[in-house]
Design a protein around this motif. Structure first.
Motif, PDB file in Angstrom:
ATOM      1  N   HIS A   1      47.753  35.178  41.421  1.00 21.97           N
ATOM      2  CA  HIS A   1      48.317  34.616  41.389  1.00 21.97           C
ATOM      3  C   HIS A   1      46.217  33.843  41.955  1.00 21.97           C
ATOM      4  O   HIS A   1      45.861  34.176  43.114  1.00 21.97           O
ATOM      5  N   ILE A   2      45.931  33.104  41.282  1.00 16.13           N
ATOM      6  CA  ILE A   2      44.213  32.726  41.421  1.00 16.13           C
ATOM      7  C   ILE A   2      44.192  31.156  41.972  1.00 16.13           C
ATOM      8  O   ILE A   2      44.733  30.664  40.981  1.00 16.13           O
ATOM      9  N   GLY A   3      44.062  31.149  43.568  1.00 12.19           N
ATOM     10  CA  GLY A   3      43.766  29.864  43.714  1.00 12.19           C
ATOM     11  C   GLY A   3      41.975  29.464  43.730  1.00 12.19           C
ATOM     12  O   GLY A   3      41.565  28.833  43.166  1.00 12.19           O
ATOM     13  N   CYS A   4      41.792  30.205  44.701  1.00  7.71           N
ATOM     14  CA  CYS A   4      39.576  28.985  45.221  1.00  7.71           C
ATOM     15  C   CYS A   4      39.562  30.151  44.215  1.00  7.71           C
ATOM     16  O   CYS A   4      37.752  29.821  43.885  1.00  7.71           O
ATOM     17  N   GLU A   5      39.634  31.558  43.732  1.00  3.47           N
ATOM     18  CA  GLU A   5      38.691  32.454  43.173  1.00  3.47           C
ATOM     19  C   GLU A   5      36.937  32.757  43.783  1.00  3.47           C
ATOM     20  O   GLU A   5      36.450  33.278  43.658  1.00  3.47           O
TER      21      GLU A   5
ATOM     22  N   GLY B   1      37.914  34.114  47.385  1.00  6.15           N
ATOM     23  CA  GLY B   1      38.069  34.884  48.870  1.00  6.15           C
ATOM     24  C   GLY B   1      38.683  34.299  49.591  1.00  6.15           C
ATOM     25  O   GLY B   1      38.709  34.973  50.729  1.00  6.15           O
ATOM     26  N   VAL B   2      39.017  33.462  50.157  1.00  7.25           N
ATOM     27  CA  VAL B   2      39.825  32.316  50.831  1.00  7.25           C
ATOM     28  C   VAL B   2      40.532  32.077  51.153  1.00  7.25           C
ATOM     29  O   VAL B   2      41.464  32.572  52.347  1.00  7.25           O
ATOM     30  N   CYS B   3      41.886  31.983  49.899  1.00 12.79           N
ATOM     31  CA  CYS B   3      43.003  31.522  49.909  1.00 12.79           C
ATOM     32  C   CYS B   3      44.220  32.964  50.160  1.00 12.79           C
ATOM     33  O   CYS B   3      45.114  32.288  50.310  1.00 12.79           O
ATOM     34  N   GLY B   4      43.578  33.866  49.810  1.00 12.90           N
ATOM     35  CA  GLY B   4      44.355  35.479  49.819  1.00 12.90           C
ATOM     36  C   GLY B   4      45.450  35.126  48.028  1.00 12.90           C
ATOM     37  O   GLY B   4      46.167  36.386  48.621  1.00 12.90           O
ATOM     38  N   ALA B   5      45.542  34.696  47.643  1.00  9.30           N
ATOM     39  CA  ALA B   5      46.418  34.468  46.705  1.00  9.30           C
ATOM     40  C   ALA B   5      46.493  35.759  45.501  1.00  9.30           C
ATOM     41  O   ALA B   5      47.763  36.138  45.238  1.00  9.30           O
ATOM     42  N   CYS B   6      45.850  36.103  45.357  1.00 11.09           N
ATOM     43  CA  CYS B   6      45.236  37.393  44.648  1.00 11.09           C
ATOM     44  C   CYS B   6      44.914  38.821  44.963  1.00 11.09           C
ATOM     45  O   CYS B   6      44.950  39.505  44.269  1.00 11.09           O
TER      46      CYS B   6
ATOM     47  N   ARG C   1      40.926  41.192  47.658  1.00  7.33           N
ATOM     48  CA  ARG C   1      41.086  40.217  47.070  1.00  7.33           C
ATOM     49  C   ARG C   1      40.392  40.804  45.613  1.00  7.33           C
ATOM     50  O   ARG C   1      39.412  40.268  45.373  1.00  7.33           O
TER      51      ARG C   1
ATOM     52  N   CYS D   1      40.051  38.674  43.134  1.00  3.42           N
ATOM     53  CA  CYS D   1      39.177  37.457  42.763  1.00  3.42           C
ATOM     54  C   CYS D   1      37.311  38.229  43.602  1.00  3.42           C
ATOM     55  O   CYS D   1      36.496  37.442  42.529  1.00  3.42           O
TER      56      CYS D   1
HETATM   57  S1  FES Z   1      41.787  33.285  44.556  1.00  3.28           S
HETATM   58 FE1  FES Z   1      41.675  33.103  46.259  1.00  3.28          FE
HETATM   59  S2  FES Z   1      41.209  34.566  47.628  1.00  3.28           S
HETATM   60 FE2  FES Z   1      41.084  35.013  45.522  1.00  3.28          FE
END
Ligand code: FES
Ligand code: FES
Length: 158
Positions: free
Chosen positions: A39-43, A45-50, A60, A62
């Motif tokens: 999953h791609i959220g913040c792009e 390095g903050v959200c951890g989804a990727c 990460r 992203c």
């Molecule tokens: S998309 Fe949020 S840390 Fe990679």
């Protein structure tokens, strides 16, 4: 625009591709290889989804370029459960303890916990909980995730 030939092993399958130098590992896995659990959220390095595992470490996707993964072994959430569909203990604990709701953050949470618990000794609950500081979950309030972590740290199989 530079293009590079890379070869990686993703979830046990050898993959070769030509990628632009600027292609992120997240876009390469999700868009080029169809690993939509990345999953791609913040792009940034903050959200951890990727989060995915590269050569044994949670990273990460992203923040990493696909060319940097050349020659590496990558695991995404698609490769975590057993071939017969049996969930990994991390997945089972999160499921049983209601550690997910919408599921957007979940693959990243799973990959971090899988990476940290794959050794012979499971880290303490405190260490695993600290690792969750790198994951943003907008649904659960984290309590279900914490219960799952305590269960993993106690060595309980779900
Ligand atoms: S998309 Fe949020 S840390 Fe990679
Ligand atoms: S379950 Fe929805 S963001 Fe975590």
């Amino acid at each position: 625009m530079s293009e590079h030939r890379i070869e990686v092993v993703v979830n046990g399958h050898r993959r070769q591709a030509t990628v632009e130098g600027r292609r992120t590992l997240a876009d390469f896995l999700r868009i080029d290889l169809g690993c939509t659990g990345v999953h791609i959220g913040c792009e940034h390095g903050v959200c951890g989804a990727c989060t995915v595992i590269v050569d044994g470490l949670a990273v990460r996707a992203c923040l990493m370029l696909a060319v940097q993964a050349d020659g590496g072994e990558i695991k995404t959430v698609e490769g975590v459960a057993a071939a017969d569909g049996t969930l990994h203990p991390v997945q089972q604990a999160l499921r049983d303890e209601h550690g997910l709701q919408c599921g957007f953050c979940t693959p990243g949470v799973v990959m971090t916990l899988v990476a940290l618990t794959k050794g012979p000794e499971t880290p303490s609950g405190e260490v695993l909980e600290a690792a969750m500081s790198g994951h943003i979950c907008r649904c659960t309030g984290y309590q279900g995730i914490r219960r799952a972590i305590r269960r993993l740290a106690a060595g309980e199989q779900a």
